[in-house]
Design a protein around this motif. Structure first.
Motif, mmCIF file in Angstrom:
data_model
loop_
_atom_site.group_PDB
_atom_site.id
_atom_site.type_symbol
_atom_site.label_atom_id
_atom_site.label_comp_id
_atom_site.label_asym_id
_atom_site.label_seq_id
_atom_site.Cartn_x
_atom_site.Cartn_y
_atom_site.Cartn_z
ATOM 1 N N SER A 131 46.156 16.579 -6.556
ATOM 2 C CA SER A 131 45.014 16.917 -7.407
ATOM 3 C C SER A 131 44.041 17.841 -6.683
ATOM 4 C CB SER A 131 44.296 15.641 -7.855
ATOM 5 O OG SER A 131 43.199 15.944 -8.685
ATOM 6 N N HIS A 135 43.653 21.207 -8.415
ATOM 7 C CA HIS A 135 42.439 21.241 -9.232
ATOM 8 C C HIS A 135 41.146 21.309 -8.417
ATOM 9 C CE1 HIS A 135 45.183 20.239 -12.457
ATOM 10 N NE2 HIS A 135 45.483 19.080 -11.901
ATOM 11 N N GLU A 140 39.725 15.166 -10.689
ATOM 12 C CA GLU A 140 40.437 15.860 -11.757
ATOM 13 C C GLU A 140 41.839 15.295 -11.984
ATOM 14 O OE1 GLU A 140 38.928 18.020 -13.641
ATOM 15 O OE2 GLU A 140 37.118 17.859 -12.406
ATOM 16 N N THR A 142 44.806 13.005 -13.294
ATOM 17 C CA THR A 142 45.012 12.321 -14.570
ATOM 18 C C THR A 142 45.900 11.097 -14.372
ATOM 19 O OG1 THR A 142 47.035 13.518 -15.179
ATOM 20 C CG2 THR A 142 44.919 14.565 -15.718
ATOM 21 N N ASP A 143 45.877 10.210 -15.366
ATOM 22 C CA ASP A 143 46.752 9.044 -15.271
ATOM 23 C C ASP A 143 48.212 9.454 -15.311
ATOM 24 O OD1 ASP A 143 46.535 9.834 -17.895
ATOM 25 O OD2 ASP A 143 46.255 7.819 -18.710
ATOM 26 N N ASP A 144 48.528 10.538 -16.011
ATOM 27 C CA ASP A 144 49.908 11.026 -16.007
ATOM 28 C C ASP A 144 50.319 11.522 -14.627
ATOM 29 O OD1 ASP A 144 50.449 10.450 -18.665
ATOM 30 O OD2 ASP A 144 49.776 12.408 -19.379
ATOM 31 N N ASP A 145 49.379 12.133 -13.888
ATOM 32 C CA ASP A 145 49.674 12.535 -12.514
ATOM 33 C C ASP A 145 50.090 11.323 -11.678
ATOM 34 O OD1 ASP A 145 48.998 15.192 -12.998
ATOM 35 O OD2 ASP A 145 46.916 14.937 -12.363
ATOM 36 N N TRP A 195 37.064 8.365 -8.414
ATOM 37 C CA TRP A 195 37.528 8.868 -9.706
ATOM 38 C C TRP A 195 36.858 8.107 -10.851
ATOM 39 C CZ3 TRP A 195 39.691 7.179 -14.159
ATOM 40 C CH2 TRP A 195 40.342 8.106 -14.974
ATOM 41 N N ASN A 199 34.250 9.832 -13.513
ATOM 42 C CA ASN A 199 34.701 9.970 -14.901
ATOM 43 C C ASN A 199 34.175 8.887 -15.829
ATOM 44 O OD1 ASN A 199 36.757 12.309 -14.861
ATOM 45 N ND2 ASN A 199 37.414 11.067 -13.119
#
Length: 435
Positions: A131, A135, A140, A142-145, A195, A199
């Motif tokens: 990340s 990014h 930045e 993501t949960d998919d990462d 994180w 967020n």
């Protein structure tokens, strides 16, 4: 493909269970029963081809892990492979790849291919590095990462993964309310907490736990529930944040077991000596006797350069009180990336702590080892003593450098060796009790 836990619940004794039973001198059926209920985990990814399976948990020898891996300062994988070899040679049961240097994927693959012992990973490290590179910031990510990283590491053959699923917004708020000297010292815990705070969202590792279970079930990866809120100094031990996370981990253990996914629970950290036993009992109670994996615990904060010793002091009591798996601490802890000599010292020191606990726990073979050493000492059988030593090379070096050739006694006592004296005068006389 079924997991070890699922097969055990079906009444099947797998080859891995048989090998663990043989090593531990315990009936294979006993291993199966404990794997089925979760008190033993056999960390054995279906894709780790050259693995010698070992069990962690109830009634087994206390296991030892060594941490290795590249860093941004030292990104070369070759020295880490040499550390892996040294850890295996010294008797480690597992290594964790904590790589954050260049080409983490290649580092992990080479370590897994090279390792005959269990390999653990921390997917959050790689997801964070990725990340930042892609990014510019960890926030930045993501949960998919995260899920993609977990899947990739599982596919490569990681046997267990540290996942910081218990760092929740509630735990962070409890930490803020009570106050801490050192806040969060877990690297993974700090990544995910940062994180979450940025967020203003809940931990994706907690919210996507069912998806994580899907991956771990597919490859039979053991989840090692990370202690992201662990105390980083003795002043912060056993506080609200740590215990809030532990309660959450207990619930996550239940959810994993319902799916037939094996799980371990990670524990503190820096803990005063008089709190260690209570911490172990809390974990065993809240997490239904799941295997407990501890870092140390370190019993004081004032010994940089000697933290392998502060860790061993706490590790023995922890294992006597219920811990099943000790993560080594090296003399470089809090100071630098360990070198190969640090790895050697860390593994041997942790093994001493583990064995001292196994003597108390009645682990098969532990007392026999000590008895053989005692008998060899009584007979002044130096070859047997050196062969039985937990670090034979160091013992031979000390013996050879400071004693005359073929001398019976050691140079500590010389002509006044208690063993030689008692042999001369006691063993030649009949015991008065026989009169």
């Amino acid at each position: 493909m079924a997991t070890q836990m699922q097969l055990a619940r079906e009444g099947k004794v797998t080859d891995a269970m048989k090998r663990v039973a043989e090593e531990e001198r315990i009936p294979a059926e006993t291993i199966r029963e404990r794997v089925a209920r979760g008190s033993i985990a056999i960390c054995a990814n279906v894709n780790h081809e050259n693995l010698t399976p070992r069990g962690v948990g109830e009634g087994l020898r206390t296991k030892v892990n060594a941490n290795i891996g590249t860093s941004s300062t030292f990104p070369d994988i070759e020295p880490e492979l040499k550390k892996l070899d040294e850890a295996v040679r010294c008797g480690a049961d597992a290594v964790m790849d904590l790589s954050t240097g260049n080409n983490i994927d290649l580092s992990r693959k080479r370590i897994i291919e090279h390792s005959p012992i269990m390999v653990g990973t921390v997917p959050l490290y790689q997801a964070t590095v990725r990340s930042i590179k892609e990014h510019g910031a960890v926030v930045e990510m993501t949960d998919d990462d995260l899920l993609e990283t977990i899947e990739a590491q599982a596919k490569d053959g990681a046997d267990f993964m540290t996942l910081h699923c218990g760092v929740t917004r509630a735990a962070i708020e409890h930490m803020r309310a009570q106050g801490r000297v050192m806040d969060i010292v877990s690297r993974g815990g700090s990544f995910i907490a940062g994180w979450m705070l940025h967020n203003e969202q809940e931990n994706p590792l907690y919210e996507r736990y069912d998806d994580i279970l899907d991956i771990c079930e597919k490859y039979d990866v053991t989840i090692s529930l990370g202690d992201g809120m662990r105390p980083g100094c003795t002043a912060d031990a056993t506080d609200r944040a740590q215990l809030t996370e532990l309660i959450t981990l207990g619930n996550l253990v239940d959810r994993a077991w319902k799916r037939g996914v094996q799980v371990m629970v990670e524990g503190p950290g820096h803990v005063p000596y008089d709190q260690i036993a209570a911490n172990m009992k809390l974990e065993k109670r809240l997490c239904r006797n799941a295997p407990f994996y501890v870092l140390g615990p370190l019993v004081t904060d004032i010994a940089p350069g000697y933290d392998h010793i502060t860790s061993a002091i706490g590790g023995t009591l922890a294992a006597v009180s219920g811990a099943d798996f000790l993560c080594y601490v090296t003399p470089a802890e809090h100071l630098a990336l360990p070198d190969i000599d640090d790895v050697h010292t860390g593994v041997i020191t942790a093994r001493i702590a583990a064995h001292a606990a196994d003597l108390v726990k009645g682990v098969p073979g532990a007392r026999e080892w000590d008895l053989k050493m005692a008998q060899a000492r009584k007979e002044l059988d130096w070859q047997a003593q050196l062969d039985l030593a937990i670090d034979p090379e160091l013992a031979r070096e000390k013996r050879g450098a400071r004693n005359p050739q073929d001398e019976g006694a050691c140079s500590m006592c010389g002509d006044y060796c208690a063993v030689e004296i008692i042999h001369k005068y006691f063993d030649k006389r009949e015991c008065p009790c026989n009169d």
